[in-house]
Design a protein around this motif. Structure first.
Motif: not given
Length: 262
Positions: A54-58, A67-72, A74-79
Protein backbone atom coordinates in the motif's frame (compact mmCIF):
# COMPACT_ATOMS: atom_id res chain seq x y z
CA UNK A 1 -6.42 -4.36 -40.57
CA UNK A 2 -3.34 -5.20 -38.51
CA UNK A 3 -3.21 -1.65 -37.14
CA UNK A 4 -6.87 -1.86 -36.03
CA UNK A 5 -6.21 -5.13 -34.23
CA UNK A 6 -3.21 -3.64 -32.42
CA UNK A 7 -5.27 -0.61 -31.31
CA UNK A 8 -8.04 -2.92 -30.07
CA UNK A 9 -5.58 -5.04 -28.07
CA UNK A 10 -3.98 -1.99 -26.45
CA UNK A 11 -7.42 -0.60 -25.53
CA UNK A 12 -8.51 -3.85 -23.93
CA UNK A 13 -5.24 -4.11 -22.05
CA UNK A 14 -5.58 -0.59 -20.62
CA UNK A 15 -9.21 -1.16 -19.63
CA UNK A 16 -8.75 -4.50 -17.89
CA UNK A 17 -5.25 -4.04 -16.59
CA UNK A 18 -3.33 -1.23 -14.99
CA UNK A 19 -0.88 1.11 -16.64
CA UNK A 20 1.86 -1.49 -16.42
CA UNK A 21 -0.39 -4.36 -17.41
CA UNK A 22 -1.41 -5.25 -13.84
CA UNK A 23 -4.93 -6.53 -13.35
CA UNK A 24 -7.08 -3.93 -11.56
CA UNK A 25 -10.14 -4.71 -9.46
CA UNK A 26 -12.35 -2.03 -7.88
CA UNK A 27 -13.56 -2.67 -4.33
CA UNK A 28 -16.07 -0.53 -2.39
CA UNK A 29 -16.57 -0.82 1.36
CA UNK A 30 -18.25 1.13 4.16
CA UNK A 31 -16.14 2.67 6.90
CA UNK A 32 -15.97 0.37 9.93
CA UNK A 33 -16.56 -2.81 7.92
CA UNK A 34 -14.04 -5.50 7.01
CA UNK A 35 -12.81 -6.23 3.51
CA UNK A 36 -10.77 -9.14 2.15
CA UNK A 37 -8.55 -8.79 -0.91
CA UNK A 38 -8.30 -12.27 -2.40
CA UNK A 39 -5.30 -13.87 -4.10
CA UNK A 40 -7.59 -16.62 -5.47
CA UNK A 41 -4.99 -19.20 -4.47
CA UNK A 42 -6.24 -22.35 -2.77
CA UNK A 43 -2.96 -23.22 -1.10
CA UNK A 44 0.46 -21.57 -0.87
CA UNK A 45 3.55 -23.68 -1.54
CA UNK A 46 6.63 -23.24 0.62
CA UNK A 47 8.62 -21.43 -2.09
CA UNK A 48 5.75 -19.08 -2.99
CA UNK A 49 6.19 -15.42 -2.18
CA UNK A 50 3.08 -13.30 -1.53
CA UNK A 51 3.76 -9.58 -1.16
CA UNK A 52 1.18 -6.88 -0.39
CA UNK A 53 1.92 -3.17 -0.85
CA UNK A 54 0.00 0.00 0.00
CA UNK A 55 2.64 2.37 -1.28
CA UNK A 56 5.45 0.62 0.67
CA UNK A 57 5.11 -3.09 1.43
CA UNK A 58 2.75 -3.88 4.30
CA UNK A 59 2.64 -7.71 4.48
CA UNK A 60 4.44 -10.76 3.08
CA UNK A 61 4.46 -14.54 3.17
CA UNK A 62 7.65 -16.29 2.09
CA UNK A 63 8.79 -19.81 2.98
CA UNK A 64 5.73 -20.07 5.24
CA UNK A 65 6.86 -17.08 7.31
CA UNK A 66 4.48 -14.14 7.72
CA UNK A 67 5.95 -10.64 8.04
CA UNK A 68 3.88 -7.54 8.75
CA UNK A 69 5.82 -4.42 7.75
CA UNK A 70 3.26 -1.76 8.61
CA UNK A 71 4.45 -1.58 12.26
CA UNK A 72 0.98 -0.27 13.26
CA UNK A 73 1.67 3.12 11.65
CA UNK A 74 -1.14 3.15 9.12
CA UNK A 75 -3.40 0.22 9.93
CA UNK A 76 -2.77 -0.49 13.62
CA UNK A 77 -3.88 -4.05 14.28
CA UNK A 78 -6.33 -4.10 11.37
CA UNK A 79 -4.23 -6.21 8.95
CA UNK A 80 -4.62 -9.98 8.85
CA UNK A 81 -2.89 -12.31 6.36
CA UNK A 82 -4.28 -15.76 5.60
CA UNK A 83 -1.39 -18.23 5.81
CA UNK A 84 -3.15 -20.71 3.51
CA UNK A 85 -4.19 -18.44 0.64
CA UNK A 86 -2.22 -15.23 1.20
CA UNK A 87 -5.42 -13.15 1.07
CA UNK A 88 -5.29 -9.84 2.97
CA UNK A 89 -8.08 -8.77 5.34
CA UNK A 90 -8.48 -5.23 6.67
CA UNK A 91 -10.81 -5.00 9.69
CA UNK A 92 -12.57 -1.83 10.89
CA UNK A 93 -11.37 -0.04 7.77
CA UNK A 94 -11.18 3.78 7.74
CA UNK A 95 -11.57 6.35 4.97
CA UNK A 96 -7.81 7.04 5.04
CA UNK A 97 -7.27 3.47 3.86
CA UNK A 98 -8.74 4.34 0.46
CA UNK A 99 -6.22 3.76 -2.33
CA UNK A 100 -4.36 1.20 -4.45
CA UNK A 101 -3.25 -2.11 -2.95
CA UNK A 102 -0.74 -4.04 -5.04
CA UNK A 103 -0.30 -7.81 -4.85
CA UNK A 104 2.77 -9.61 -6.18
CA UNK A 105 2.76 -13.40 -6.44
CA UNK A 106 6.04 -15.17 -7.24
CA UNK A 107 5.66 -18.90 -7.71
CA UNK A 108 7.07 -21.82 -9.69
CA UNK A 109 3.63 -21.97 -11.30
CA UNK A 110 4.16 -18.47 -12.69
CA UNK A 111 4.24 -14.87 -11.54
CA UNK A 112 1.26 -12.53 -11.40
CA UNK A 113 0.51 -8.99 -10.24
CA UNK A 114 -2.84 -7.52 -9.24
CA UNK A 115 -4.00 -4.09 -8.13
CA UNK A 116 -7.06 -3.50 -5.91
CA UNK A 117 -8.55 -0.02 -6.12
CA UNK A 118 -10.23 0.23 -2.71
CA UNK A 119 -12.72 3.03 -1.98
CA UNK A 120 -13.87 3.44 1.62
CA UNK A 121 -17.15 5.36 2.04
CA UNK A 122 -18.01 7.16 5.28
CA UNK A 123 -21.18 6.21 7.14
CA UNK A 124 -24.18 8.17 5.86
CA UNK A 125 -26.12 10.51 8.15
CA UNK A 126 -29.92 10.58 8.10
CA UNK A 127 -31.18 13.59 6.10
CA UNK A 128 -32.82 16.43 8.04
CA UNK A 129 -35.83 18.30 6.59
CA UNK A 130 -36.58 21.85 7.76
CA UNK A 131 -38.53 24.83 6.48
CA UNK A 132 -36.27 27.35 4.77
CA UNK A 133 -36.77 30.48 6.88
CA UNK A 134 -34.74 32.56 4.41
CA UNK A 135 -37.50 31.98 1.84
CA UNK A 136 -40.27 32.78 4.32
CA UNK A 137 -43.11 35.00 3.09
CA UNK A 138 -46.73 35.72 3.91
CA UNK A 139 -47.87 33.43 1.11
CA UNK A 140 -50.54 30.97 2.17
CA UNK A 141 -49.97 28.71 -0.82
CA UNK A 142 -46.28 27.71 -0.99
CA UNK A 143 -43.81 26.33 1.53
CA UNK A 144 -40.06 26.13 0.79
CA UNK A 145 -38.24 23.21 2.45
CA UNK A 146 -34.58 22.24 2.74
CA UNK A 147 -33.24 18.71 3.01
CA UNK A 148 -29.69 18.71 4.40
CA UNK A 149 -26.89 16.34 5.37
CA UNK A 150 -23.67 17.26 7.17
CA UNK A 151 -20.05 16.13 6.75
CA UNK A 152 -20.55 14.01 3.63
CA UNK A 153 -18.42 13.07 0.65
CA UNK A 154 -19.11 11.18 -2.59
CA UNK A 155 -22.89 11.22 -2.10
CA UNK A 156 -26.06 12.24 -3.91
CA UNK A 157 -29.02 13.99 -2.28
CA UNK A 158 -32.43 13.65 -3.95
CA UNK A 159 -36.08 14.64 -3.53
CA UNK A 160 -38.75 12.13 -4.58
CA UNK A 161 -42.48 12.64 -5.06
CA UNK A 162 -43.84 9.14 -4.66
CA UNK A 163 -41.46 7.10 -6.81
CA UNK A 164 -40.67 9.97 -9.20
CA UNK A 165 -37.36 11.81 -8.93
CA UNK A 166 -37.91 15.58 -8.62
CA UNK A 167 -34.36 16.88 -8.17
CA UNK A 168 -30.90 15.69 -7.23
CA UNK A 169 -27.44 17.03 -6.39
CA UNK A 170 -24.11 15.21 -6.07
CA UNK A 171 -20.84 16.06 -4.34
CA UNK A 172 -17.35 14.59 -4.27
CA UNK A 173 -15.69 17.08 -1.90
CA UNK A 174 -14.72 16.06 1.63
CA UNK A 175 -16.87 16.75 4.69
CA UNK A 176 -19.22 19.45 3.47
CA UNK A 177 -22.86 20.34 4.10
CA UNK A 178 -25.20 19.45 1.26
CA UNK A 179 -28.70 20.97 0.96
CA UNK A 180 -31.48 20.63 -1.60
CA UNK A 181 -34.65 22.83 -1.64
CA UNK A 182 -38.21 21.80 -2.40
CA UNK A 183 -41.30 23.98 -2.83
CA UNK A 184 -44.70 22.46 -2.02
CA UNK A 185 -48.22 23.70 -1.42
CA UNK A 186 -49.50 23.75 2.15
CA UNK A 187 -52.48 21.63 1.22
CA UNK A 188 -50.44 19.12 -0.82
CA UNK A 189 -51.44 15.52 -0.10
CA UNK A 190 -48.65 13.82 -2.07
CA UNK A 191 -45.91 11.83 -0.34
CA UNK A 192 -42.39 13.24 -0.44
CA UNK A 193 -39.06 11.78 0.71
CA UNK A 194 -35.46 12.93 0.75
CA UNK A 195 -32.76 10.32 0.05
CA UNK A 196 -28.99 10.47 0.55
CA UNK A 197 -27.00 7.70 -1.08
CA UNK A 198 -23.54 6.55 -2.12
CA UNK A 199 -22.67 3.52 -4.31
CA UNK A 200 -23.13 1.17 -1.34
CA UNK A 201 -26.08 2.31 0.77
CA UNK A 202 -28.69 5.03 1.35
CA UNK A 203 -30.79 6.72 4.04
CA UNK A 204 -34.32 8.06 3.56
CA UNK A 205 -36.23 10.78 5.42
CA UNK A 206 -39.99 11.01 4.76
CA UNK A 207 -41.64 14.44 4.77
CA UNK A 208 -44.38 15.11 7.32
CA UNK A 209 -45.89 18.25 5.85
CA UNK A 210 -47.95 19.15 8.93
CA UNK A 211 -44.95 19.01 11.26
CA UNK A 212 -42.33 20.67 9.09
CA UNK A 213 -44.19 23.10 6.83
CA UNK A 214 -45.47 25.62 9.36
CA UNK A 215 -46.58 29.05 8.23
CA UNK A 216 -44.23 32.00 8.55
CA UNK A 217 -44.55 34.48 11.40
CA UNK A 218 -47.23 37.07 10.61
CA UNK A 219 -49.40 34.75 8.54
CA UNK A 220 -50.21 32.13 11.19
CA UNK A 221 -53.05 34.15 12.75
CA UNK A 222 -54.56 35.04 9.39
CA UNK A 223 -54.32 31.45 8.22
CA UNK A 224 -56.00 30.17 11.39
CA UNK A 225 -58.89 32.62 10.91
CA UNK A 226 -59.29 31.69 7.26
CA UNK A 227 -59.37 28.00 8.11
CA UNK A 228 -62.41 28.66 10.38
CA UNK A 229 -64.37 30.35 7.57
CA UNK A 230 -66.79 27.67 6.43
CA UNK A 231 -69.24 28.53 3.59
CA UNK A 232 -72.19 28.77 6.03
CA UNK A 233 -70.22 31.12 8.25
CA UNK A 234 -69.32 33.30 5.28
CA UNK A 235 -73.00 33.50 4.23
CA UNK A 236 -74.02 34.42 7.78
CA UNK A 237 -71.42 37.18 7.96
CA UNK A 238 -72.56 38.58 4.63
CA UNK A 239 -76.21 38.49 5.77
CA UNK A 240 -75.47 40.26 9.05
CA UNK A 241 -73.48 42.95 7.27
CA UNK A 242 -76.22 43.51 4.68
CA UNK A 243 -78.92 43.73 7.38
CA UNK A 244 -76.90 46.28 9.36
CA UNK A 245 -76.47 48.44 6.26
CA UNK A 246 -80.22 48.36 5.48
CA UNK A 247 -81.16 49.30 9.04
CA UNK A 248 -78.72 52.20 8.97
CA UNK A 249 -80.13 53.38 5.61
CA UNK A 250 -83.79 53.39 6.69
CA UNK A 251 -83.07 55.05 10.04
CA UNK A 252 -81.15 57.83 8.34
CA UNK A 253 -84.17 58.42 6.03
CA UNK A 254 -86.70 58.64 8.93
CA UNK A 255 -84.77 60.98 11.22
CA UNK A 256 -86.18 64.63 11.03
CA UNK A 257 -83.85 67.21 9.75
CA UNK A 258 -83.04 69.97 12.25
CA UNK A 259 -83.37 73.45 10.80
CA UNK A 260 -80.83 76.03 11.78
CA UNK A 261 -82.50 79.31 12.97
CA UNK A 262 -81.89 82.27 10.81
Amino acid sequence: MLLCCLIWIVTIKKGVFGVNGDEVKSVSVMEGDSVTLHTHLTHIQRQDQILWMFGPRIAEIYKEIIDMFDSRKTFGDRLKLNNQTGSLTITNIRTEHTGLYKLQIRSYRGDSDKIFNVTVYARLPVPVIIRNSSQCSSSLEKCVLLCSVMNVTHVSLSWYKGNSLLSSISVSDLNIRLSLPLEVEYQDTNTYRCVVNNPITNHTQHLNLNDVCQLCSGSVELHSHLKRLTPSLVYALVGVTATALLVYYFRSKQEPKIKTPV
